[in-house]
Motif scaffolding. Sequence first.
Motif: not given
Length: 644
Positions: A264-265, A347, A267-269, A350
């Motif tokens: 998730n980290t 960000s 693929s966050a953006s 994380d």
Amino acid sequence: MGTTPSSAHNFAVRCYENLRNRLNHVDEVMKKQTKKRVLDARLRLKTSIDAMRWLMFQACPFRGNDESEDSKNQGNFKEMIKLLASYNKDVHEVVQNAPRNAKYTSATIQKEIASIFAGKVKTSIKEELGNSKFSILVDECRDESKKEQMAVVLRFANIEGVIREHFLDLVHVRDTSALTLKNTIIAVLVDNGLNVQDIRGQGYDGASNMRGEWNGLKALILKECPYAYYIHCLAHQLQLALVAASREVHEVHNFFQHANFIVNTVSASPKRNDELLENQAAEIASEIELGELDTGRGANQIGSLQRAGDTRWSSHYKSIKSLLKMFAATVTVLRSVAADRSATRNSRGDAGGALKILLTFDFVFILHLMERIMKITDVLCLKLQHKSLDIANALDCVSNTKVLLGELREDGWDNLFEDVKSFCVKHEIDIPDMDQKYVDVTKSRNKHDNTTVIHHYKVDVFNVAIDQQVIELNDRFSSHVTELLDLCSSLDPRHDAFSKSKICRLVEKFYPADFSSQERDRLECELPHFQLDTFNHPEIKNCKSLADLTKGIVKTGKSSDYPMVERLLRLVITLPVSTATAERAFSAMKLVKTRLRSKMGDGFLCHCTLVYIEKELAAKFSSEEIIDIFDTGARKAEFKLIEM
């Protein structure tokens, strides 16, 4: 007597000639005009049918937001008709000159055509079913408009002995209580001309409303048909077993939580995802240059990290494989984000936390361990979703999986440990001293505990993780090794388990309605000959399952020699294995009914979903067949479509 053209004589001659020429009679002229109108109407209707067929096969929406004449986009249906008209002069003419009451493009006509397609598909399924007994696969799910929909699938062996699973209906139910589902299922079967007493199996998930012993759906169906034996979906059983096993080992449970956090980290953006792909491409190019990777068509493709889903264990395996493949690229992205001062504090925090987890021996060890375990169990996951899998072969697959897990436990430690150490050296990850005392920071320290690091990873993680997988498989699937399934496994003449006495007991106890006393005696006489014949027959002895065996004896004509054996084989392979086909119906439903099409009626949704799933059957019907049964109501008399 005058001879001028306008004379009475010449007028009479012309009248006589016209009288002799029947093509000029008023009734013939009217017939010719009527015939042209009918042909034009049929061509317009055929165009609408072809457009609808394509849209249903592709699960595309029909209507547009603005279907007015001056709209630039009238929706897929009308735009498809325009496209067809642009390539055919006759179609263009009849579409452009269509009467206002006979355009055959309204929503009512669309629903009627869809219902005819669905009816033809159901008729084809019933013809293929014939007099065979069948099992029902049932599951329910909410659609986009929050309505509870129930999918009904039939499983049976056709005339060629091939297992078929056909989607029959999608029905809206008020609630998911067992009584509501039972009444709806019976109504669906009756509406389609099927006898409830012909049910020989039920396949559902393990919810209490389904498998309840007294008031569950299986119990209520058994009251209607005492030979409708319930099989808990084996794919669902496997999912529950593997998830439960992972939660029993807290290191493995924490690993999956950490893996999801890392994915998730990263693929966050879109920016991070693009950076991941660039790093992966650069890494692949470097390894190819160093000769560490082979090249070839389809090899070394660039992908992205996969998220693990809650309801599909196979998705966990895909997630682990993607993380293992893109480990270096993931590390680079996390380092970049953690060092980026323009990023937010959250960000950076994380990314730093994910990087710290990723670059630990503990995470890498369990990553490799679960990759090996799930490489074995993933094969079973995929097999249990095959439509052609019979219940006996499915249980054999479960047994094989347990054997392979046992072999991994006995012989897999050394290779795993060497691979983990090599991986850590390659990615500059610290390897702990394996002989030092292991300290578990999550537990209170025990002064008398002399557990070493290598003992922890080999015994407390490696052995326990595999043992829990086997224990859960035994617990979840032991309930299925009942007398029925044990007796079914004795049908294969190629195995030592073949037993004439067990087969006779299977028929006498579980299928008394399908064999008379004389037929049971004949079955007993056929079995010894069947065992010898099939064991030595070149086309049958290599069959790998009861399903293949059934097809083989039909194909070779042995079914006429052993009719009672064939009948019993058909009953056994009809028993359901999983509800994967019913779940695929919901995947199709979500394509047909989306957020933009949430107001689609239940009937139209059912028809479109049925045609989309069973498009192989729907493709057999020509447009002329649909036209011939098309009921235009009040317009039928005017255009005489049926009388052509």
